[in-house]
Design a protein around this motif. Structure first.
Motif, PDB file in Angstrom:
ATOM      1  N   LEU A 138       0.818  -1.216   0.000  1.00  0.00           N
ATOM      2  CA  LEU A 138       0.000   0.000   0.000  1.00  0.00           C
ATOM      3  C   LEU A 138       0.853   1.268   0.000  1.00  0.00           C
ATOM      4  N   ALA A 139       2.177   1.109   0.125  1.00  0.00           N
ATOM      5  CA  ALA A 139       3.064   2.246   0.345  1.00  0.00           C
ATOM      6  C   ALA A 139       3.383   2.993  -0.944  1.00  0.00           C
ATOM      7  N   THR A 140       3.089   4.275  -0.942  1.00  0.00           N
ATOM      8  CA  THR A 140       3.584   5.147  -1.999  1.00  0.00           C
ATOM      9  C   THR A 140       5.085   5.359  -1.802  1.00  0.00           C
ATOM     10  N   ILE A 141       5.483   5.524  -0.545  1.00  0.00           N
ATOM     11  CA  ILE A 141       6.891   5.686  -0.178  1.00  0.00           C
ATOM     12  C   ILE A 141       7.135   4.900   1.109  1.00  0.00           C
ATOM     13  N   VAL A 142       8.274   4.221   1.202  1.00  0.00           N
ATOM     14  CA  VAL A 142       8.698   3.607   2.453  1.00  0.00           C
ATOM     15  C   VAL A 142      10.044   4.208   2.831  1.00  0.00           C
ATOM     16  N   ASP A 172      10.344  -4.545  -4.793  1.00  0.00           N
ATOM     17  CA  ASP A 172       9.777  -5.839  -5.172  1.00  0.00           C
ATOM     18  C   ASP A 172       8.681  -6.284  -4.203  1.00  0.00           C
ATOM     19  N   LEU A 173       8.748  -5.806  -2.949  1.00  0.00           N
ATOM     20  CA  LEU A 173       7.721  -6.141  -1.951  1.00  0.00           C
ATOM     21  C   LEU A 173       6.464  -5.288  -2.122  1.00  0.00           C
ATOM     22  N   GLY A 174       6.522  -4.293  -3.007  1.00  0.00           N
ATOM     23  CA  GLY A 174       5.310  -3.539  -3.316  1.00  0.00           C
ATOM     24  C   GLY A 174       5.372  -2.043  -3.125  1.00  0.00           C
ATOM     25  N   ALA A 175       6.371  -1.550  -2.379  1.00  0.00           N
ATOM     26  CA  ALA A 175       6.477  -0.102  -2.186  1.00  0.00           C
ATOM     27  C   ALA A 175       6.855   0.564  -3.513  1.00  0.00           C
ATOM     28  N   LEU A 176       6.170   1.648  -3.862  1.00  0.00           N
ATOM     29  CA  LEU A 176       6.423   2.287  -5.154  1.00  0.00           C
ATOM     30  C   LEU A 176       7.733   3.066  -5.159  1.00  0.00           C
ATOM     31  N   ASN A 177       8.009   3.776  -4.076  1.00  0.00           N
ATOM     32  CA  ASN A 177       9.215   4.592  -3.952  1.00  0.00           C
ATOM     33  C   ASN A 177       9.891   4.262  -2.622  1.00  0.00           C
ATOM     34  N   VAL A 178      11.217   4.300  -2.610  1.00  0.00           N
ATOM     35  CA  VAL A 178      11.964   3.864  -1.429  1.00  0.00           C
ATOM     36  C   VAL A 178      13.022   4.903  -1.065  1.00  0.00           C
ATOM     37  N   VAL A 179      13.087   5.220   0.230  1.00  0.00           N
ATOM     38  CA  VAL A 179      14.177   6.035   0.774  1.00  0.00           C
ATOM     39  C   VAL A 179      14.877   5.199   1.835  1.00  0.00           C
ATOM     40  N   ILE A 180      16.132   4.820   1.591  1.00  0.00           N
ATOM     41  CA  ILE A 180      16.932   4.118   2.593  1.00  0.00           C
ATOM     42  C   ILE A 180      17.772   5.157   3.319  1.00  0.00           C
ATOM     43  N   LYS A 181      17.487   5.377   4.594  1.00  0.00           N
ATOM     44  CA  LYS A 181      18.186   6.414   5.358  1.00  0.00           C
ATOM     45  C   LYS A 181      19.524   5.879   5.860  1.00  0.00           C
TER      46      LYS A 181
END
Length: 276
Positions: A138-142, A172-181
């Motif tokens: 469901l995540a637009t961003i994680v 690949d798990l479904g999040a559309l956009n990812v920020v790795i801090k």
């Protein structure tokens, strides 16, 4: 005021736990969203007894009360973007997911809160799989930090290449956009890796500030992203603004508490009035 004028102001929602010490959780979210000139609402999933020294206790809310909070907001507000924070355990992750599927509150920013600055667990081990299978799609961003990204992907993250690989796994798990801090890597510069839905990728870096007053950093970043999305910013623009906002809030410190003190949530606004 006519009916057409009601709910025209940008509105946001934080779905998370409280912090009685005021520096993290819903309290940090509300302060950040207010500073970014949106109207913020909240669904309280858990209540903590907490200060800058640590989390002494917490209690998760009953399902009925969480459901009623969601229904109440949906009946009255026009929420344009929302975020999740502390969700306690697998049962409560599932309750939140059910409601996010039921109501359209705009783009969803998932801050997968797992451990408090003082080391207390804020997400039960059995909830990791529920976050992966139910919430991330469901995540637009994680926006995980390095330890959270490791838990979600099963990877050990040591290098820049590892950060990129973990972001791909989260996509690949479904999040559309990812920020790795990258704040936990200990280097002199804090570098975050961003992977967008369209395949674009980039790094955001800032000099590390020598301070322990970083309580609520993840909450603040994700709530700033949420506020910007509610105002109509693109995902990339929202992430870049949030990075600048957090860096300013850490650099311009305030002296509160004996432990991991809070950020200065109004610091960015003092220097960037025209950008609001």
């Amino acid at each position: 005021m006519t009916e057409e004028m009601i709910n025209t102001f940008p509105q946001t929602l934080t779905i998370a736990g409280t912090d009685s010490g005021g520096g993290a959780g819903v309290m940090a979210d509300l302060k950040t969203m207010q500073e970014r000139h949106v109207f913020s609402t909240a669904v309280i999933v858990a209540v903590t007894a907490q200060n800058t020294l640590g989390v002494q206790d917490f209690m998760a809310m009953p399902k009925q009360l969480i459901d009623e909070q969601f229904a109440s907001l949906a009946d009255d507000f026009a929420i344009k973007a929302c975020k999740t924070g502390m969700l306690a355990d697998a049962e409560h992750v599932h309750i939140v997911v059910e409601n996010l599927r039921k109501y359209d509150f705009g783009p969803v920013t998932v801050d997968p809160v797992m451990i408090a600055k003082g080391g207390a667990a804020l997400l039960a081990d059995d909830a990791i799989e529920t976050v992966k299978t139910e919430l991330l799609p469901l995540a637009t961003i994680v926006t995980p930090n390095l330890p959270e990204a490791e838990r979600l992907t099963g990877m050990t993250i040591k290098t820049a290449a590892d950060m990129r690989a973990s972001a791909v796994k989260l996509r690949d798990l479904g999040a559309l956009n990812v920020v790795i801090k990258g704040g936990h890597n200990g280097s002199d510069e804090v570098s975050d890796f961003v992977l967008l839905a369209d395949g674009a990728e980039f790094w955001l870096s800032a000099p590390r500030v020598d301070t322990i007053r970083t309580h609520g950093t993840g909450d603040t970043l994700s709530s700033c992203i949420t506020a910007e999305l509610a105002k109509g910013a693109s995902v990339e623009a929202a992430i870049r603004t949030a990075k600048d906002y957090v860096e300013a809030a850490i650099r311009n410190t305030i002296q509160v508490g004996h432990g991991h003190g809070p950020l200065n949530h109004w610091a960015y606004g003092e220097a960037h009035h025209d950008s609001l």
